[in-house]
Design an enzyme around this catalytic site. Structure first.
Site, mmCIF file in Angstrom:
data_model
loop_
_atom_site.group_PDB
_atom_site.id
_atom_site.type_symbol
_atom_site.label_atom_id
_atom_site.label_comp_id
_atom_site.label_asym_id
_atom_site.label_seq_id
_atom_site.Cartn_x
_atom_site.Cartn_y
_atom_site.Cartn_z
ATOM 1 N N GLU A 89 18.364 1.224 14.793
ATOM 2 C CA GLU A 89 19.566 0.522 14.393
ATOM 3 C C GLU A 89 18.986 -1.109 13.804
ATOM 4 O O GLU A 89 18.295 -1.300 13.723
ATOM 5 C CB GLU A 89 20.088 -0.180 16.244
ATOM 6 C CG GLU A 89 19.288 -0.275 17.199
ATOM 7 C CD GLU A 89 19.492 -0.197 18.325
ATOM 8 O OE1 GLU A 89 19.263 0.472 19.275
ATOM 9 O OE2 GLU A 89 19.847 -1.684 18.976
ATOM 10 N N CYS A 102 18.827 -7.641 11.051
ATOM 11 C CA CYS A 102 18.000 -7.832 11.939
ATOM 12 C C CYS A 102 17.437 -5.849 11.792
ATOM 13 O O CYS A 102 18.316 -5.010 12.187
ATOM 14 C CB CYS A 102 17.685 -8.231 13.198
ATOM 15 S SG CYS A 102 17.077 -7.783 14.427
ATOM 16 N N CYS A 109 8.844 2.039 20.451
ATOM 17 C CA CYS A 109 7.507 0.840 19.948
ATOM 18 C C CYS A 109 6.471 0.831 21.165
ATOM 19 O O CYS A 109 6.979 1.391 22.042
ATOM 20 C CB CYS A 109 8.623 -0.276 20.410
ATOM 21 S SG CYS A 109 7.615 -2.198 19.579
ATOM 22 N N CYS A 113 6.949 -4.365 26.293
ATOM 23 C CA CYS A 113 6.850 -5.751 26.473
ATOM 24 C C CYS A 113 7.292 -4.940 28.012
ATOM 25 O O CYS A 113 8.848 -4.497 27.706
ATOM 26 C CB CYS A 113 7.767 -6.273 25.574
ATOM 27 S SG CYS A 113 6.943 -6.972 23.844
ATOM 28 N N CYS A 116 11.628 -5.207 27.480
ATOM 29 C CA CYS A 116 12.477 -5.332 26.286
ATOM 30 C C CYS A 116 12.863 -3.540 26.310
ATOM 31 O O CYS A 116 12.254 -2.939 26.620
ATOM 32 C CB CYS A 116 12.024 -5.292 24.835
ATOM 33 S SG CYS A 116 11.899 -4.698 23.419
ATOM 34 N N SER A 188 8.162 -11.402 12.630
ATOM 35 C CA SER A 188 8.058 -10.964 14.082
ATOM 36 C C SER A 188 7.449 -10.479 14.460
ATOM 37 O O SER A 188 7.578 -8.956 14.407
ATOM 38 C CB SER A 188 9.422 -11.480 14.263
ATOM 39 O OG SER A 188 9.420 -11.346 16.100
ATOM 40 N N LEU A 212 6.188 -15.266 21.666
ATOM 41 C CA LEU A 212 5.010 -16.054 22.597
ATOM 42 C C LEU A 212 6.040 -15.860 24.019
ATOM 43 O O LEU A 212 4.826 -15.205 24.665
ATOM 44 C CB LEU A 212 5.183 -17.343 22.321
ATOM 45 C CG LEU A 212 3.536 -17.825 22.538
ATOM 46 C CD1 LEU A 212 2.441 -17.363 22.235
ATOM 47 C CD2 LEU A 212 3.662 -20.049 22.737
ATOM 48 N N CYS A 330 17.760 -5.903 21.146
ATOM 49 C CA CYS A 330 17.247 -5.095 20.481
ATOM 50 C C CYS A 330 16.490 -3.781 21.768
ATOM 51 O O CYS A 330 17.291 -3.495 22.782
ATOM 52 C CB CYS A 330 15.564 -5.316 21.267
ATOM 53 S SG CYS A 330 14.294 -6.160 19.664
HETATM 54 N N1 SAH Z 1 7.804 -6.413 17.816
HETATM 55 C C1 SAH Z 1 8.547 -7.590 17.273
HETATM 56 C C2 SAH Z 1 9.619 -7.688 16.590
HETATM 57 C C3 SAH Z 1 10.591 -6.652 17.738
HETATM 58 S S1 SAH Z 1 11.374 -7.285 19.222
HETATM 59 C C4 SAH Z 1 7.581 -8.687 18.587
HETATM 60 O O1 SAH Z 1 7.775 -8.472 19.727
HETATM 61 O O2 SAH Z 1 7.776 -9.940 17.727
HETATM 62 C C5 SAH Z 1 12.188 -9.173 17.990
HETATM 63 C C6 SAH Z 1 12.015 -9.953 19.018
HETATM 64 O O3 SAH Z 1 13.444 -9.721 20.368
HETATM 65 C C7 SAH Z 1 11.133 -10.160 19.730
HETATM 66 O O4 SAH Z 1 10.625 -12.083 19.921
HETATM 67 C C8 SAH Z 1 11.389 -9.621 21.158
HETATM 68 O O5 SAH Z 1 10.787 -10.389 22.662
HETATM 69 C C9 SAH Z 1 12.856 -9.951 21.154
HETATM 70 N N2 SAH Z 1 13.598 -9.070 22.772
HETATM 71 C C10 SAH Z 1 13.370 -8.169 23.098
HETATM 72 N N3 SAH Z 1 14.212 -7.831 23.781
HETATM 73 C C11 SAH Z 1 15.067 -8.970 24.118
HETATM 74 C C12 SAH Z 1 15.882 -9.122 25.045
HETATM 75 N N4 SAH Z 1 16.262 -8.829 25.767
HETATM 76 N N5 SAH Z 1 17.035 -10.299 25.045
HETATM 77 C C13 SAH Z 1 16.463 -10.901 23.953
HETATM 78 N N6 SAH Z 1 15.512 -11.364 22.919
HETATM 79 C C14 SAH Z 1 14.714 -10.103 23.620
#
Ligand code: SAH
Length: 337
Positions: A89, A102, A109, A113, A116, A188, A212, A330
């Site tokens: 997507e 984006c 992935c 996290c 996520c 990112s 972070l 995401c």
């Molecule tokens: N793997 C990379 C890029 C993909 S995630 C990274 O970690 O930066 C892109 C961003 O979206 C990251 O900062 C991630 O932590 C954030 N993200 C993931 N799920 C989210 C959510 N439910 N609400 C807001 N930001 C989210």
């Protein structure tokens, strides 16, 4: 057969030389693909019939398919199907300064996290460069407008797919092609240190953002397993090295999770961690999802966190909200499909 959108202009030149053609034809082909948006070689009437025939034997065109489009306020969300049936997507946002997209970099992935949605769908494979390039071409065609900014912040960890992501950037950055300036491109990462080290040796001015989300190892390791491999002190050292080498500012993304990382204590720790570093902090209101228990920090508390950072001279912004209505966090569109 290789996809034509997978080639940098340099690779196209090398290919042309290897079949006894002049290398400047690469410009004609690139302009045909990206300026005129031709979708067959036969339409490239400024090159010889023989070469057109040869190209169509060696390369294919569009391979990803638009499946679903959702429209919200100032945001569109797209679901694509890849040649092998996998789905990815991308999210398009309309700003006053232009349009940003984006893009995803992987199918699924592996970073897991805790907050996520993407991590619930394990990595199936890396995207190839053309699969990311085509996200842009198809969406520009859809909106009949140029995309001005690209963030590699969709599903996947770009530094877990380093070579293809760099190839993608070379392709879209090329002045004879889509021509998106490197300062308008942001990658990112969750903090894969070897990737950051490689990235600081790349040419160009592509922006770096670091997810972070926590100011200390204990909390960060809980939220982001990658932190168990690459601890904060080493990560911060690497980022400082990047900043001094590239002379560029880094963005830190910090999702605000109710009761988890949003108290005064964490704000102060964050100040200490970032003091003196040439950076921005982007506070992100968490996009709640049905499948994960985290809640979004209340607005007043985000503002309080913001004030602490600001009063300590840390450049901070609160991310403008996009896409709640269109599953824009995401992986949500894909997960719900
Ligand atoms: N793997 C990379 C890029 C993909 S995630 C990274 O970690 O930066 C892109 C961003 O979206 C990251 O900062 C991630 O932590 C954030 N993200 C993931 N799920 C989210 C959510 N439910 N609400 C807001 N930001 C989210």
């Amino acid at each position: 057969m290789r996809n034509i959108y997978d080639l940098t202009i340099k690779e196209l030149e090398e290919y042309l030389l290897s079949i006894g053609e002049k290398s400047f034809r690469s410009t004609q082909i690139y302009e045909g693909l990206y300026k005129k948006r031709l979708s067959t070689f036969d339409d490239m009437t400024n090159i010889s019939k023989d070469l057109r025939k040869r190209l169509s034997e060696d390369f294919s065109f569009y391979k990803i398919k638009l499946l679903v489009k959702q429209e919200g306020d100032n945001v569109n969300k797209y679901l694509f199907e890849l040649e092998d049936g996998n789905k990815i997507e991308s999210v398009l946002m309309f700003h006053d300064y232009g349009t940003s997209i984006c893009v995803s970099s992987q199918v699924g992935c592996n970073m897991t996290c805790a907050f996520c949605e993407s991590g619930r769908l394990k990595k199936v494979r890396n995207l190839l460069a053309y699969e990311i390039v085509e996200q842009i071409l198809i969406i520009e065609e859809d909106i009949q407008k140029r995309i001005t900014h690209v963030v590699v912040m969709g599903i996947g960890e770009p530094f877990d797919n380093y070579d293809n992501v760099m190839r993608f950037i070379k392709i879209i950055n090329c002045g004879k092609g889509i021509d998106i300036g490197s300062r308008h491109i942001t990658i990112s990462t969750c903090g894969i240190i070897p990737g950051i080290k490689k990235f600081m040796n790349e040419e160009g001015q592509v922006n770096l953002a670091i997810s972070l989300h926590a100011p200390n190892d204990e909390l960060r390791s809980k939220l982001m397993p990658v932190n168990r491999a690459y601890h904060l002190d080493e990560l911060m050292e690497t980022i400082k090295e990047y900043i001094s080498k590239k002379n560029r500012r880094v963005t830190f993304e910090y999702i605000m999770l109710e009761g988890i990382n949003d108290s005064e204590k964490e704000a102060k720790e964050l100040v200490k961690l970032l003091k003196g570093i040439n950076c921005y902090v982007n506070l992100i209101p968490y996009n709640e999802t049905e499948n994960i228990g985290f809640k979004r920090t209340k607005e007043w508390k985000i503002l309080k966190f913001y004030d602490i950072l600001k009063s300590n001279k840390i450049n901070t912004t609160i991310r403008k909200e996009f896409g709640g209505a269109v599953d824009a966090a995401c992986g949500q569109l894909r997960a719900n499909n």
